[in-house]
Scaffold this motif. Sequence first.
Motif, mmCIF file in Angstrom:
data_model
loop_
_atom_site.group_PDB
_atom_site.id
_atom_site.type_symbol
_atom_site.label_atom_id
_atom_site.label_comp_id
_atom_site.label_asym_id
_atom_site.label_seq_id
_atom_site.Cartn_x
_atom_site.Cartn_y
_atom_site.Cartn_z
ATOM 1 N N ARG A 1 0.835 -1.215 0.000
ATOM 2 C CA ARG A 1 0.000 0.000 0.000
ATOM 3 C C ARG A 1 0.862 1.254 0.000
ATOM 4 N NH1 ARG A 1 -1.283 3.520 3.627
ATOM 5 N NH2 ARG A 1 -0.394 2.293 5.341
ATOM 6 N N ARG A 2 1.893 1.272 0.837
ATOM 7 C CA ARG A 2 2.754 2.446 0.932
ATOM 8 C C ARG A 2 3.507 2.685 -0.371
ATOM 9 N NH1 ARG A 2 4.273 4.119 6.383
ATOM 10 N NH2 ARG A 2 2.999 3.051 7.933
ATOM 11 N N LEU A 3 4.011 1.628 -0.981
ATOM 12 C CA LEU A 3 4.727 1.786 -2.245
ATOM 13 C C LEU A 3 3.793 2.274 -3.356
ATOM 14 C CD1 LEU A 3 7.125 -1.314 -2.270
ATOM 15 C CD2 LEU A 3 7.746 1.089 -1.960
ATOM 16 N N ALA A 4 2.583 1.734 -3.387
ATOM 17 C CA ALA A 4 1.628 2.182 -4.393
ATOM 18 C C ALA A 4 1.316 3.663 -4.228
ATOM 19 C CB ALA A 4 0.350 1.344 -4.299
ATOM 20 N N ASP A 5 1.186 4.110 -2.982
ATOM 21 C CA ASP A 5 0.933 5.530 -2.723
ATOM 22 C C ASP A 5 2.082 6.409 -3.185
ATOM 23 O OD1 ASP A 5 -1.504 4.871 -1.626
ATOM 24 O OD2 ASP A 5 -0.852 5.058 0.478
ATOM 25 N N CYS A 6 3.297 5.848 -3.210
ATOM 26 C CA CYS A 6 4.471 6.598 -3.674
ATOM 27 C C CYS A 6 4.578 6.625 -5.193
ATOM 28 C CB CYS A 6 5.762 5.993 -3.115
ATOM 29 S SG CYS A 6 5.980 6.159 -1.346
ATOM 30 N N GLY A 7 3.750 5.833 -5.879
ATOM 31 C CA GLY A 7 3.866 5.725 -7.333
ATOM 32 C C GLY A 7 4.905 4.719 -7.776
ATOM 33 N N ALA A 8 5.330 3.851 -6.879
ATOM 34 C CA ALA A 8 6.359 2.864 -7.202
ATOM 35 C C ALA A 8 5.792 1.756 -8.090
ATOM 36 C CB ALA A 8 6.929 2.269 -5.929
ATOM 37 N N ARG A 9 6.635 1.209 -8.935
ATOM 38 C CA ARG A 9 6.276 0.054 -9.767
ATOM 39 C C ARG A 9 7.075 -1.139 -9.263
ATOM 40 N NH1 ARG A 9 6.989 3.506 -15.395
ATOM 41 N NH2 ARG A 9 5.107 4.808 -15.148
ATOM 42 N N PHE A 10 6.375 -2.160 -8.844
ATOM 43 C CA PHE A 10 7.060 -3.286 -8.201
ATOM 44 C C PHE A 10 6.405 -4.597 -8.593
ATOM 45 C CE2 PHE A 10 3.818 -1.598 -5.345
ATOM 46 C CZ PHE A 10 3.104 -2.733 -4.966
ATOM 47 N N THR A 11 7.162 -5.664 -8.388
ATOM 48 C CA THR A 11 6.674 -7.027 -8.567
ATOM 49 C C THR A 11 6.676 -7.706 -7.213
ATOM 50 O OG1 THR A 11 7.650 -7.119 -10.776
ATOM 51 C CG2 THR A 11 7.038 -9.223 -9.744
ATOM 52 N N THR A 12 5.583 -8.355 -6.866
ATOM 53 C CA THR A 12 5.509 -9.082 -5.604
ATOM 54 C C THR A 12 5.873 -10.547 -5.861
ATOM 55 O OG1 THR A 12 3.796 -7.594 -4.759
ATOM 56 C CG2 THR A 12 4.047 -9.734 -3.662
ATOM 57 N N LEU A 13 6.875 -11.018 -5.147
ATOM 58 C CA LEU A 13 7.410 -12.362 -5.331
ATOM 59 C C LEU A 13 7.149 -13.213 -4.088
ATOM 60 C CD1 LEU A 13 10.921 -11.324 -6.754
ATOM 61 C CD2 LEU A 13 8.853 -11.873 -8.065
ATOM 62 N N SER A 14 7.357 -14.501 -4.214
ATOM 63 C CA SER A 14 7.332 -15.374 -3.046
ATOM 64 C C SER A 14 8.633 -15.193 -2.270
ATOM 65 C CB SER A 14 7.193 -16.833 -3.468
ATOM 66 O OG SER A 14 8.381 -17.263 -4.136
ATOM 67 N N ASP A 15 8.709 -15.763 -1.058
ATOM 68 C CA ASP A 15 9.942 -15.678 -0.272
ATOM 69 C C ASP A 15 11.130 -16.231 -1.057
ATOM 70 O OD1 ASP A 15 8.556 -14.569 1.823
ATOM 71 O OD2 ASP A 15 8.453 -16.416 2.994
ATOM 72 N N GLU A 16 10.961 -17.396 -1.638
ATOM 73 C CA GLU A 16 12.054 -18.033 -2.369
ATOM 74 C C GLU A 16 12.441 -17.218 -3.591
ATOM 75 O OE1 GLU A 16 9.245 -19.481 -1.455
ATOM 76 O OE2 GLU A 16 9.934 -20.789 0.172
ATOM 77 N N GLU A 17 11.468 -16.703 -4.305
ATOM 78 C CA GLU A 17 11.753 -15.890 -5.497
ATOM 79 C C GLU A 17 12.451 -14.594 -5.119
ATOM 80 O OE1 GLU A 17 7.935 -17.179 -8.319
ATOM 81 O OE2 GLU A 17 7.737 -15.569 -6.846
ATOM 82 N N THR A 18 12.074 -14.009 -3.978
ATOM 83 C CA THR A 18 12.710 -12.766 -3.529
ATOM 84 C C THR A 18 14.193 -12.984 -3.269
ATOM 85 O OG1 THR A 18 10.660 -11.952 -2.533
ATOM 86 C CG2 THR A 18 12.712 -11.003 -1.731
ATOM 87 N N ILE A 19 14.527 -14.058 -2.554
ATOM 88 C CA ILE A 19 15.929 -14.357 -2.258
ATOM 89 C C ILE A 19 16.692 -14.615 -3.555
ATOM 90 C CG2 ILE A 19 17.486 -15.999 -1.143
ATOM 91 C CD1 ILE A 19 16.058 -14.120 0.802
ATOM 92 N N ALA A 20 16.116 -15.419 -4.443
ATOM 93 C CA ALA A 20 16.807 -15.774 -5.690
ATOM 94 C C ALA A 20 17.024 -14.550 -6.577
ATOM 95 C CB ALA A 20 16.007 -16.843 -6.436
ATOM 96 N N ALA A 21 15.993 -13.709 -6.724
ATOM 97 C CA ALA A 21 16.114 -12.529 -7.596
ATOM 98 C C ALA A 21 17.126 -11.544 -7.035
ATOM 99 C CB ALA A 21 14.749 -11.856 -7.737
ATOM 100 N N THR A 22 17.155 -11.372 -5.715
ATOM 101 C CA THR A 22 18.099 -10.432 -5.101
ATOM 102 C C THR A 22 19.524 -10.942 -5.231
ATOM 103 O OG1 THR A 22 16.373 -9.819 -3.512
ATOM 104 C CG2 THR A 22 18.611 -9.102 -3.037
#
Length: 611
Positions: free
Chosen positions: A382-403
Motif C-alpha cells: 500500500r505504501r509503495l503504491a501511494d508513492c507511485g512505485a512500480r514493483f513485482t511481488t514475489l514469493s519468499d524463495e523468489e525474492t531471495i533468488a532474484a536479489t
Amino acid sequence: MRILGVSAFYHDSAAALIEDGRIVAAAQEERFSRVKHDARFPANAIDYCLAAAGVEAKDIDHVAFYDKPFVKFERLLETYTTFAPRGFQSFATALPVWLRDKLFQKSLLAQKLKHHAPNVDWRVRLLFAEHHLSHAASAFYPSPFDEAVVLTMDGVGEWATTSVAFGEGAKLVMQRELRFPHSLGLLYSAFTYYTGFKVNSGEYKLMGLAPYGEPKYASLILDHIVDLKKDGTFRLDQSYFDYCTGLRMTSEKLHRLFGGPPRAPEEQLTQRHMDIAASIQAVTEEIVLRLTRALAAETGARNLCLAGGVALNCVANGKVLRDKSFERIWIQPAAGDAGGALGAALLAYHDFNGRPRAARGESDAMEGAYLGPSYSQSDIERRLADCGARFTTLSDEETIAATARDLADGRAVGWFQGRMEFGPRALGGRSILADPRSPQMQRTLNLKVKYRESFRPFAPSVLREHVADWFDLDEDSPYMLLVAEVAKRHRLATSAEDEALFGIERLQRPRSVIPAVTHVDGSARVQTVHRETNPRYHALISAFHARTGCPVLVNTSFNVRGEPIVCKPEDAFACFMGTEIETLVIGNCHLRKEDQDQALRKDYKDRFELD
C-alpha cells in the motif's frame, strides 16, 4: 513490570521499552524525525515503543532517564568558575539553554510525557540514573555473561569520562572513574574537529582515514598533550584544548604544535591529515589496551563489556580481542547515548526494583539489535503504491533468488526487511548491499550512492559459519564492532610500486579477492550473520554464496550522507529514487530502477546537511 527508558537533550535521543526484564523495542528519534542525531524529546520513538508492546503510556510503571541533569549542571558551573574569567562567552551561551530546557528536566519530562498520557502524574514515575551507570547497564545486562568487568569510555557524562563497573548476576556496582576534563572521547573528538570533521558525528571518519597515514605524531601527542600512565589512566594538558571554556575543541597552542589551523570542512585532505588521524588512532588504541590489560590483571575477570561512544571504535575493539587479556568481550551495539535509554530502563528494573536477571547462556538479549519497527507485506504494498512505485511481488524463495542474482550481476541493492536496527549500524534490516568482489564497487557506492568521501571503507557481512575462512576471526561479531584482517588466502600480492603509494592513491589497488570490503591496511569491519537472529539475510547471503562461491556481501547503511538510516518504506523508496541504487527489495516487493517512472527521480545529493 514495564519500564520506558529515555535519552534526550544532548544528541541521539532514543527510547527503549522493557517488559519484565525483556527488551521489547528500542529506537532513535532521528529515524522518525529524519533529523540526523536528533536531540529532541523522543516522542515518536516512545510512540513506536508503546505500539510495539501493544500498551498505552498509562501502563508504564516507570520512566527512567539516562543521566542526572543537576549533577551535570554542577559540573558546568564548577568548570566555568575554575576557568573564570575565561570562557564567559561560552557560559553566557550555555546558561540560558540550561535554565530554559535542561536544569529542570524532571518538570520538562513530566510535561512532555503528558502528551502520551495526560491523566498520569509522571513526576512520581520518573527515575534518573547516572550517565555512565546507564551506559554500563546497557552493556552488562544484555550481555551473555553472568559476571564481567564493564568499561565505559565517552566524552563526558555528569563528571565521569572513563569508568569501571563490575557486574555479577543482577548487581552492577560502579568502582571508579576518571573525571572531566580528562577524557578519551573528548581527545578523539578534538582531533576529529582539527581534521575538519563534525564532532559527535565524524569520529568514525577519522577512524576510517587513519589507515591511509602513518602515526608520525603519536609521540608528539604523548609527549605534550597526554600524560599516560602504565595502567591506562591519563591526564590531558588543557592548554591544548578549548572545550572547557570556548566554543571550539582545540586551542591555538595545539594548532602551533601541529603546524597549522584546523582543516576546513570539505577542504582537500592531505597526507598530513591522514598521518594525524593515524596518530590519534594509535594513541587511543594504546590507552584502551593499557586500561584493559590493567583491569584484567587486577580483577582476574575473564569477561569484558564495553559501552560509551569510544566503544564504537571497532579498530581498538579488535585489538582488545586479539590481545587476549580477557577471554571474551561483548560490546553494546548502541554504545553511544542512544543506548543510554536502554541502560537506564534495565537499571531501573534490576537495581531500583531488585528484579533478578534471567540466565542468558551463550546468547545476548539484544535480539540481533533488531528492535525497531517492521511492516507487513500488505502495508508495504500500500505504501509503495501511494508513492507511485512500480514493483513485482514475489514469493519468499523468489525474492531471495532474484536479489542474489541482482547482486551477482553487480547491481547495488537497497534491502529493507523485518525490524529496523537499534544503534548506528545497519545489520541487514535497513542496508545497501553489493558484490564485494567488484574492484569498482567501493568507489561507486561512496560517490554515486552514499554521496560521501571516497576514502570511507565498507563493511562485509559474512555467514557466521564461514567467517574463519575469510577473516582472521573466529568469534561472533553480529554488531559490526570488531575489525579483523582479511585471511591471507584471500589476499592479493602487492608490488613494490603498490607499497610505495601514499594516501588516497592506495585506494585504487585491490588488496584481496573482496576488494570492496578490504581497507587499505588489509582489514575489514566484520559483521557475522546468524541464521537464528536474521534468517532472511542469512538466506540471501547463502544464495549469493551458492551462485558465486563467496559467502560475503558489502553491507552499508541504507541512507545517504547526512541522512538517518531509512525507517519507513517511503523513506527507502525516496532514497532509491534519489541515488544510483539499482534494485530495491522491501519485504517481497522487488523494484528495478529502470522500471520506475523517471518523473519521480529527485536530486537527493543535497537534501540533507553534510555530516
